[in-house]
Every structure is written in C-alpha cells, then in structure tokens.
Design a protein around this motif. Structure first.
Motif, PDB file in Angstrom:
ATOM      1  N   ILE A 292       0.816  -1.229  -0.006  1.00  0.00           N
ATOM      2  CA  ILE A 292       0.223   0.084   0.008  1.00  0.00           C
ATOM      3  C   ILE A 292       0.735   1.254   0.172  1.00  0.00           C
ATOM      4  CG2 ILE A 292      -1.788   1.252   1.294  1.00  0.00           C
ATOM      5  CD1 ILE A 292      -2.789  -1.395   2.614  1.00  0.00           C
ATOM      6  N   ALA A 293       0.686   2.006  -1.066  1.00  0.00           N
ATOM      7  CA  ALA A 293       1.672   3.371  -0.996  1.00  0.00           C
ATOM      8  C   ALA A 293       0.691   4.670  -1.344  1.00  0.00           C
ATOM      9  CB  ALA A 293       2.813   3.213  -2.039  1.00  0.00           C
ATOM     10  N   PHE A 294       0.747   5.500  -0.548  1.00  0.00           N
ATOM     11  CA  PHE A 294       0.089   6.955  -0.936  1.00  0.00           C
ATOM     12  C   PHE A 294       0.999   7.835  -1.923  1.00  0.00           C
ATOM     13  CE2 PHE A 294      -2.025   4.876   2.533  1.00  0.00           C
ATOM     14  CZ  PHE A 294      -3.513   5.044   2.113  1.00  0.00           C
ATOM     15  N   ALA A 295       0.188   8.635  -2.642  1.00  0.00           N
ATOM     16  CA  ALA A 295       1.047   9.738  -3.196  1.00  0.00           C
ATOM     17  C   ALA A 295       0.191  10.960  -3.141  1.00  0.00           C
ATOM     18  CB  ALA A 295       1.465   9.420  -4.512  1.00  0.00           C
ATOM     19  N   ASP A 296       0.887  12.339  -3.086  1.00  0.00           N
ATOM     20  CA  ASP A 296       0.007  13.525  -3.084  1.00  0.00           C
ATOM     21  C   ASP A 296      -0.088  13.893  -4.634  1.00  0.00           C
ATOM     22  OD1 ASP A 296      -0.324  13.760  -0.257  1.00  0.00           O
ATOM     23  OD2 ASP A 296       1.521  14.714  -0.457  1.00  0.00           O
ATOM     24  N   SER A 297       0.903  13.507  -5.368  1.00  0.00           N
ATOM     25  CA  SER A 297       0.755  13.598  -6.726  1.00  0.00           C
ATOM     26  C   SER A 297       1.093  12.557  -7.650  1.00  0.00           C
ATOM     27  CB  SER A 297       1.681  14.840  -7.230  1.00  0.00           C
ATOM     28  OG  SER A 297       1.438  15.868  -6.770  1.00  0.00           O
ATOM     29  N   PHE A 298       0.204  12.101  -8.592  1.00  0.00           N
ATOM     30  CA  PHE A 298       0.407  10.908  -9.439  1.00  0.00           C
ATOM     31  C   PHE A 298       0.209  11.153 -10.812  1.00  0.00           C
ATOM     32  CE2 PHE A 298      -0.674   6.957 -11.625  1.00  0.00           C
ATOM     33  CZ  PHE A 298       0.118   6.095 -11.083  1.00  0.00           C
ATOM     34  N   PHE A 299       1.261  11.123 -11.670  1.00  0.00           N
ATOM     35  CA  PHE A 299       1.302  11.594 -13.036  1.00  0.00           C
ATOM     36  C   PHE A 299       1.046  10.223 -13.977  1.00  0.00           C
ATOM     37  CE2 PHE A 299       3.405  15.027 -11.152  1.00  0.00           C
ATOM     38  CZ  PHE A 299       3.146  16.152 -11.980  1.00  0.00           C
ATOM     39  N   VAL A 300      -0.127  10.726 -14.809  1.00  0.00           N
ATOM     40  CA  VAL A 300      -0.005   9.884 -15.867  1.00  0.00           C
ATOM     41  C   VAL A 300       0.015  10.644 -17.191  1.00  0.00           C
ATOM     42  CG1 VAL A 300      -1.953   8.626 -17.400  1.00  0.00           C
ATOM     43  CG2 VAL A 300      -2.148   8.651 -14.806  1.00  0.00           C
ATOM     44  N   GLY A 301       1.340  10.284 -17.798  1.00  0.00           N
ATOM     45  CA  GLY A 301       1.813  11.077 -18.931  1.00  0.00           C
ATOM     46  C   GLY A 301       2.473  12.321 -18.132  1.00  0.00           C
ATOM     47  N   SER A 302       1.729  13.187 -18.686  1.00  0.00           N
ATOM     48  CA  SER A 302       2.301  14.790 -18.144  1.00  0.00           C
ATOM     49  C   SER A 302       1.259  15.420 -17.243  1.00  0.00           C
ATOM     50  CB  SER A 302       2.597  15.515 -19.166  1.00  0.00           C
ATOM     51  OG  SER A 302       1.757  15.803 -20.188  1.00  0.00           O
ATOM     52  N   VAL A 303       0.067  14.491 -17.099  1.00  0.00           N
ATOM     53  CA  VAL A 303      -0.892  15.188 -16.092  1.00  0.00           C
ATOM     54  C   VAL A 303      -1.075  14.642 -14.648  1.00  0.00           C
ATOM     55  CG1 VAL A 303      -3.548  15.070 -16.052  1.00  0.00           C
ATOM     56  CG2 VAL A 303      -2.382  15.003 -18.431  1.00  0.00           C
ATOM     57  N   ASP A 304      -0.972  15.713 -13.807  1.00  0.00           N
ATOM     58  CA  ASP A 304      -1.105  15.226 -12.440  1.00  0.00           C
ATOM     59  C   ASP A 304      -2.654  14.925 -12.106  1.00  0.00           C
ATOM     60  OD1 ASP A 304      -0.619  15.052  -9.734  1.00  0.00           O
ATOM     61  OD2 ASP A 304       0.151  17.061  -9.488  1.00  0.00           O
ATOM     62  N   LYS A 305      -2.592  13.683 -11.420  1.00  0.00           N
ATOM     63  CA  LYS A 305      -4.120  13.247 -11.224  1.00  0.00           C
ATOM     64  C   LYS A 305      -4.386  13.603  -9.646  1.00  0.00           C
ATOM     65  CE  LYS A 305      -5.242  11.630 -15.222  1.00  0.00           C
ATOM     66  NZ  LYS A 305      -6.676  12.200 -16.064  1.00  0.00           N
TER      67      LYS A 305
END
Length: 540
Positions: A171-184
């Motif tokens: 289990i890992a959390f992220a405040d920012s997650f990029f798909v390509g160049s888009v921060d989801k």
C-alpha cells in the motif's frame, strides 16, 4: 519439496468440428502435460512457492482435528488462506462431469472437481511472470485468484494452474500521481491482494477515503474494479472504475505492462468494466483518493406479515427512492422471503426488507427527515419499521472484520433503469412479490442456494432457476437486452456478450486478440469464452 498429488488422470476426447480436430489445453494424461521434473523445475524457480491444490473440504479434513469449525468454514478471512477455497463452495466441485466430481464438507469421498491442480503462491512480479510463461509454454488452463470472492466461479478452473496474488499486500500513498504529463492528484496504489477493509483502514489513517464496496475481504485491485465496482459512495464519487488511474499487469506473453490513459490506453479502457480475469494478472492498481468525511448511516428493517403488504411497501419505496438523490445518498436494500422479526415487542413472520443508507456529510436530523416520508407510508400500509441513524466516519463505517461465506450459492441479476422506478412504481412492487412467490429469496441480485444433502438433479435445477423462472418475471422491469453487473450475475448467462458488455463487446474482442491472442486468460462469461467449452479446456 513439491507435495505430490493423487488425482484421477483424465484424458479428454478429441472433439471434431467439421473436419478440424479441436484445440485443447494440456491436462493430466495429455502428451504435452508437464512432467514431474518440469513441475519441480518451476517450483525451484519459485523458491518453493508452487503448491498442490485441494478443495477446501479436503483441507479441513487434513487439519489435526480432522475438520474445520463452523466459524472457520464460514470465514472469508480463513478461506482466503486456502489456495483451493472459494467463498461459494459449489464452484470447487464439478457437478456436470460423469460421474460428478464433488468434495463436500461432510462427504466420505473427495474429488478434485473444478479445483486447480497446482498454484503459484506468488510473492513477486517475477513469480507471476514465471507462472504465466510456464502455462503458456505447456498450453495449460490458467486461473487467477486474489480472494475467492467470485459469484461466477471465475477464480477456479478444472485441471488448471492457479496464479494467486493473495500475498501482494503493498500500500502506497502519493500526493501527486502523473499519468503522462498530467497530475491526477492524491492517490493510493495497492497490491492485488489488499482487501477493501485494509484499504479503508490505511486510507483512514491518513485522512483519505477510496471508492469501494462493503464486503471486507474483496480485493480492490482484482475482479472488483475490472467489473466496474459499485459502491455506497458511487452517487457521490462514481464507480471504482471511474477512480482507477493505472494498473501494473503481467500480460499473456509474460511481460510487465503499465496500463493507463497514456500507455496501453485501449487495455486500460477494457480493464475498467470489461470483466474480471480476461486481460492479465494484476500486480497493483492506483486509485484516486478523496478527503475522508463523516456520514449519517441509517440501518432500517421493514417487516410485513404477507407478500401483498410487502409489495405495497416496495411500491412506496420505488416512489420515494428519488427523495435522497439531492443528498447524494447511497443505498443497498434487500428482501428476504421469510423472517421472524420482533420490533418494539411486536413479532412479524413474513417477508423482511433491510435497508442501509449512507448520507455523506448529513446530520442525524437531516437523514432521519429524508427517510421519514417512506417510513410513514410503510407503517400506514401495515409494515413494522425500525430505523437507527448514527454519525460515523465513512472509513470506520465501511470497515468490517470478515465476510460470512462457505455456502453453495449462485446469483442472477439485471440493471433496472431509473425511469421504471419513476414511472411504474406499482409494477416494481408487484414484480418483487411475484419473484418472492417464485421462490427468489432476495432481490435485485437474486441469490439461490442449496445444502450439501441436495440431490444433484435439484442442484442443476437451482443453477438454472434464475434463467428459467426468475428472469422472465424480472424482465417486466428489465426487458430483453438489459444489462447486468457482471460481478454479481448468472454464470450461465446465455447472451453474456450483450448482458454484461452491451455494444462494447466487439471492441473488447479486438483488444483481447491484441493482448492475449492465444486466449491464455479465459473465464466463464468473459471476453472470448464463447470460443471455448464450459471448462475452458477445448476450443469449440
């Protein structure tokens, strides 16, 4: 050392379609079936994590006490640790072979049934890749299992190699997650063995919530999201598939693929609603997270003395169900044909309706007031109603310690258009009464079951009762061509292509051919399964 298995060698006949012999998977007795040495080599590659598989009843008989307790048998947490166990025990047996191959809890004999022969108890991506490559090289039937919570029995298969992801607990959390160049934005990435209760516990600890169901042992990154994943949170936040941003998947060729909107986008589309088990072995999935919140939770029971009264209550419910849309409330409701209920000293024997409703961000006063018109009308109709409303953190409200399973059970369902409830509430009530009178014990998702003493002829009738008796009644609300939620549906659905996938099936078939051209991943009523027999062993 690899534990040896004693099993009946089965040599499949060569089926002929026209002038061409059928293409079949290798099974014990086939010339191409792996030798003991080859199985041992795979076990060595897996560092001893290849296990022989037995049905859950045999597992219990092999325990020191010679049996499982009732609590163990009915515990999903316990059963999920057994490679060959399914939550719906009937899927472990082969009721249709001649003679049937059964392994019943209180039986005196035990056949292998539909339980896999061997399992890769994977702990790493390389373990899964080794299992997939071995199955492909030896033309073996493959089954994929994360938890065994599967109403269609897709997580088990006769004469197969099982690939288990139960131990993938990251289990890992992220405040920012990029798909390509888009921060989801804010996300959680979970392994394909992490249960929903584990997700809710971990996300609650950091002030987040994730869209998921109410069954505690269901795996978020498994068949749940591949079937779209409904939730009490869906009116507010959408389906689980709507919030899924990425998969890490081992494909049929053994490679690890990143699957999202930017990479392998066609497969990403297919894996969010295109059905469980058809696309590859999921290593992990990444989902959006949302700030956690408090919710008013209503737990309501409505009992009636006759089907007629309950039908009128269901009609009233259909009239009032839109009362709660403006509050983005999520609701699950169930109808049981017969129950003995005592409320406020008054005992009612008859049909029972249980209703659970979550009102995001609402107060007890607001939630109670929203439900009162329905409760008032139900009481006027002669029903006995109790309603308890409490405030709870949404994570805590969704967490439970276990699921009660270990039964013989098949289901059937249809999606009913909202306009039917809006325009024809009387028809809704009458239809559910007729379903009760036809023997359907629960509704929306209709569940039919039997005990181990049931004759096989009756078992086969029960497996088909939804199609033969209940569906024609339900079609008053959901006419032919209507859809069903593929995770809670009839495994024997005749036109599953339309019922589960609708106008998307041709595109799904094209994507299947691209990523799994040899149909390594075939499941009941899954994309491409029409090309195979009911066991997924021979092309037809």
């Amino acid at each position: 050392m690899l534990k040896s298995l004693s099993f009946l060698l089965v040599i499949l006949p060569t089926y002929v379609w026209g002038s061409l012999a059928a293409i079949c998977r290798n099974v014990p007795g086939s010339a191409g079936y792996p030798t003991d040495v080859q199985w041992a080599d795979l076990n060595s590659t897996l560092s001893g994590r290849l296990a022989s598989v037995i049905p859950s009843a045999q597992f219990c008989k092999d325990l020191p006490g010679g049996a499982c307790t009732n609590a163990q048998w009915s515990s999903a947490v316990f059963r999920n640790e057994i490679p060959g166990a399914m939550n719906q025990v009937n899927f472990e047996s082969d009721w249709d072979s001649t003679p049937p191959s059964l392994c019943l809890r209180d039986g005196t004999t035990c056949g292998q049934g539909n339980t896999p022969l061997f399992a890769v108890l994977a702990e790493s991506t390389s373990d899964i890749q080794a299992g997939v490559k071995f199955a492909r090289a030896h033309n073996l039937r493959v089954a994929i299992k994360a938890s065994g919570h599967d109403f269609l029995g897709r997580s088990t298969a006769k004469d197969s190699l099982l690939i288990s992801t139960h131990k993938f607990k990251s289990i890992a959390f992220a405040d920012s997650f990029f798909v390509g160049s888009v921060d989801k934005g804010s996300t959680i990435t979970v392994g394909s063995g992490v249960s929903l209760s584990e997700v809710y516990t971990a996300s609650g600890a950091v002030g987040k919530i994730v869209v998921g169901g109410t069954s505690s042992t269901v795996v978020a990154a498994g068949g749940y999201v591949q079937g779209a994943g409904h939730s009490l949170l869906s009116p507010l936040l959408g389906l689980a598939a709507d919030t899924c941003l990425e998969f890490q998947v081992v494909l049929a060729n053994g490679t690890l693929a990143t699957v999202n909107e930017a990479e392998n986008s066609d497969l990403f589309w297919a894996m969010r609603g295109g059905g469980a088990g058809s696309w590859g072995v999921i290593i992990s999935a990444t989902f959006q997270t949302f700030p956690t919140f408090n919710a008013a939770k209503s737990s309501m029971t409505v009992s009636a003395s006759t089907f007629e009264i309950m039908g009128k209550v269901i009609t009233a419910h259909a009239r009032h169900i839109f009362d709660w849309d403006s509050l983005e409330a999520g609701q699950y409701f169930y109808l049981t044909a017969e129950a003995n209920v005592t409320i406020d000293g008054r005992t009612t024997v008859g049909p029972l309706m249980t209703v659970t409703t979550f009102f995001p961000g609402a107060s007890v006063t607001l939630a109670t007031a929203a439900l009162e018109p329905f409760i008032y009308e139900a009481r006027l109709l002669g029903a006995n109603v109790t309603n308890i409303v409490v405030i709870d953190n949404i994570n805590q409200a969704l967490i439970s310690s276990d699921d009660n399973v270990g039964v013989n059970e098949v289901v059937g369902s249809r999606l009913v258009d909202a306009s039917v409830y809006l325009k024809m509430p009387v028809l809704v009530g009458q239809t559910y009464v007729d379903l009760l009178e036809a023997g359907a014990p629960k509704y929306l998702v209709i569940i039919n079951g039997w005990d181990d003493t049931t004759p096989i002829s009756i078992v086969r009738q029960t497996e088909r009762i939804f199609r033969d008796k209940q569906l024609p009644i339900l079609q008053r609300l959901a006419p032919p061509g209507a859809g069903a939620y593929s995770n809670e549906a009839d495994a024997l659905e005749v036109d599953f292509q339309t019922t589960f996938y609708g106008p998307n099936y041709n595109r799904l078939t094209e994507i299947k051919a691209k990523y799994d051209p040899e149909d390594l991943f075939i499941v009941k009523s899954g994309v491409g399964s029409e090309r195979w027999d009911t066991y997924g062993l021979c092309k037809v």
